[in-house]
Design an enzyme around this catalytic site. Structure first.
Site, short mmCIF file in Angstrom:
data_model
loop_
_atom_site.label_atom_id
_atom_site.label_comp_id
_atom_site.label_asym_id
_atom_site.label_seq_id
_atom_site.Cartn_x
_atom_site.Cartn_y
_atom_site.Cartn_z
N SER A 95 63.50 87.14 26.78
CA SER A 95 63.91 88.66 26.41
C SER A 95 62.91 89.59 27.40
O SER A 95 62.00 89.09 28.10
CB SER A 95 63.22 88.69 25.01
OG SER A 95 63.05 90.42 24.73
N TYR B 154 56.70 87.43 18.42
CA TYR B 154 58.08 87.20 19.19
C TYR B 154 57.82 87.48 20.61
O TYR B 154 58.14 86.43 21.44
CB TYR B 154 58.93 88.19 18.56
CG TYR B 154 60.17 88.17 19.04
CD1 TYR B 154 61.17 87.08 18.85
CD2 TYR B 154 60.60 89.07 20.15
CE1 TYR B 154 62.51 87.44 19.37
CE2 TYR B 154 61.88 89.22 20.73
CZ TYR B 154 62.79 88.28 20.62
OH TYR B 154 64.01 88.37 21.27
N LYS C 283 58.52 84.75 23.82
CA LYS C 283 59.38 85.05 24.94
C LYS C 283 58.70 84.95 26.12
O LYS C 283 58.99 84.48 27.26
CB LYS C 283 60.16 86.20 24.66
CG LYS C 283 61.11 86.36 23.46
CD LYS C 283 62.12 85.40 23.52
CE LYS C 283 63.09 85.47 22.44
NZ LYS C 283 64.34 84.40 22.71
P1 NAP Z 1 72.42 87.63 16.63
O1 NAP Z 1 73.50 88.47 16.96
O2 NAP Z 1 71.89 87.85 15.43
O3 NAP Z 1 73.10 86.01 16.46
C1 NAP Z 1 72.40 85.08 15.98
C2 NAP Z 1 73.00 83.86 16.22
O4 NAP Z 1 72.19 82.85 16.20
C3 NAP Z 1 74.09 83.46 15.24
O5 NAP Z 1 75.20 82.73 15.78
C4 NAP Z 1 73.33 82.71 14.13
O6 NAP Z 1 74.13 81.97 13.42
C5 NAP Z 1 72.17 81.84 14.93
N1 NAP Z 1 71.15 81.10 14.69
C6 NAP Z 1 70.18 82.00 14.11
N2 NAP Z 1 68.96 81.03 13.86
C7 NAP Z 1 69.42 79.90 14.34
C8 NAP Z 1 68.79 78.59 14.52
N3 NAP Z 1 67.43 78.50 14.00
N4 NAP Z 1 69.57 77.59 14.90
C9 NAP Z 1 70.83 77.76 15.34
N5 NAP Z 1 71.33 79.04 15.48
C10 NAP Z 1 70.63 79.96 14.77
O7 NAP Z 1 71.25 87.36 17.72
P2 NAP Z 1 71.13 87.92 19.28
O8 NAP Z 1 70.65 89.28 19.20
O9 NAP Z 1 72.50 87.53 20.02
O10 NAP Z 1 69.92 86.94 19.83
C11 NAP Z 1 70.26 86.03 20.63
C12 NAP Z 1 69.12 85.74 21.63
O11 NAP Z 1 69.03 87.02 22.50
C13 NAP Z 1 67.69 85.36 21.02
O12 NAP Z 1 67.14 84.32 21.51
C14 NAP Z 1 66.92 86.74 21.05
O13 NAP Z 1 65.44 86.52 21.17
C15 NAP Z 1 67.63 87.05 22.29
N6 NAP Z 1 67.53 88.47 22.62
C16 NAP Z 1 67.99 89.63 21.79
C17 NAP Z 1 68.04 90.90 21.96
C18 NAP Z 1 68.59 92.00 21.24
O14 NAP Z 1 68.41 93.12 21.37
N7 NAP Z 1 69.72 91.44 20.45
C19 NAP Z 1 66.90 91.28 22.93
C20 NAP Z 1 66.44 90.32 23.79
C21 NAP Z 1 66.53 89.05 23.44
P3 NAP Z 1 73.68 81.16 12.02
O15 NAP Z 1 73.45 82.22 10.97
O16 NAP Z 1 75.13 80.59 11.66
O17 NAP Z 1 72.88 79.96 12.40
#
Ligand code: NAP
Length: 250
Positions: free
Chosen positions: A141, A154, A158
């Protein structure tokens, strides 16, 4: 670009992970998707298979050893190899002043966000070595460089991934395994919905982003496909920030 390659993507039934899985498959890879809930895996699989993509799926909570092992063994069983690991799962069970974070929440953050990627890398590397090389992408992140307000623990997790990327890249280079990191900024997903679902909060956030808008999951996916491709053959230990100009580093 990725024809003949087999990719495993964790947390890939929604959001950034789903966009990455779809892009890798569109670029020619066979992709194993996964997440904790079977209904999410089934729905995502249906959507990707309807596009004619070569994907399979399995339930995998990355914090559970038996699930991680099953993810690897099923990928090998169904696709015969592992060339690419995208470690995308993360949690954030705490918001507030960092010293108010409980030990339980701290442990959970580090177990899922840092320890699980390490353990998954440990499991896949022997199979990549058998293929003569591979590519690992850790999803970090921009908060790893510039902590986001109120999510200190968090952000620290990261930052640890930036270090894990460097350490593994150095140690695995002799095996022709490249390790890089994607560092998204604010991306429109369920995970970040608290930041953008309220208009005034969203506007405050957008004011910190040079491009003055929140990013979309698809805008992260091409970078990961590039990092896994031959075009990135001489790139390892690097982090690419995809954050619309949100301040991250010089
Ligand atoms: P998201 O849209 O909420 O999707 C989360 C996904 O993770 C879902 O498919 C969920 O499915 C799965 N999941 C959650 N906990 C899990 C676990 N313990 N084991 C396996 N699967 C799990 O999240 P996102 O925003 O795409 O985030 C993805 C990555 O991007 C993360 O590493 C996050 O830190 C990073 N990130 C996101 C942002 C942002 O602004 N969105 C910014 C910086 C970094 P289930 O509920 O079926 O498990």
């Amino acid at each position: 670009m990725l024809s003949g390659k087999v990719a495993m993507v964790t947390a890939s039934t929604h959001g950034i992970g789903f966009a990455i899985a779809r892009r890798l498959a569109r670029d020619g890879a066979q992709v194993m998707i996964s997440s904790r809930k079977k209904e999410n895996v089934d729905k995502a699989l249906e959507q990707l298979q309807a596009e004619g993509l070569s994907v399979s799926g399995i339930v995998c909570h990355v914090g559970k050893r038996e699930d991680r092992e099953a993810l690897v063994s099923k990928t090998l069983e169904r696709h015969g190899a592992i060339d690419i690991l995208v470690s995308n799962a993360a949690v954030n069970p705490f918001a507030g002043s960092t010293l108010d974070c409980s030990e339980t929440a701290w442990d959970k953050i580090f177990e899922i966000n840092v320890k699980a990627p390490f353990l998954l890398a440990k499991l896949v590397v022997p199979h990549m070595e058998q293929r003569g090389g591979g590519s690992i992408v850790l999803v970090g992140s921009a908060a790893g460089y510039q902590p986001f307000p109120a999510i200190g623990p968090y952000s620290v997790s990261k930052t640890a991934l930036l270090g894990l990327t460097k350490v593994l890249a150095n140690e695995l280079a002799p095996a022709n395994i490249r390790v890089n990191c994607l560092a998204p900024g604010a991306i429109r997903t369920q995970f970040s919905s608290v930041l953008w679902s309220d208009d005034s909060l969203r506007q405050k956030l957008e004011a910190t982003i040079a491009m003055r808008r929140i990013g979309e999951p698809d805008e992260c996916a091409g970078t990961v496909s590039f990092l896994c491709s031959q075009d990135a053959a001489y790139i390892t230990g690097e982090t690419i920030v995809v954050a619309g100009g949100f301040h991250s580093r010089l």
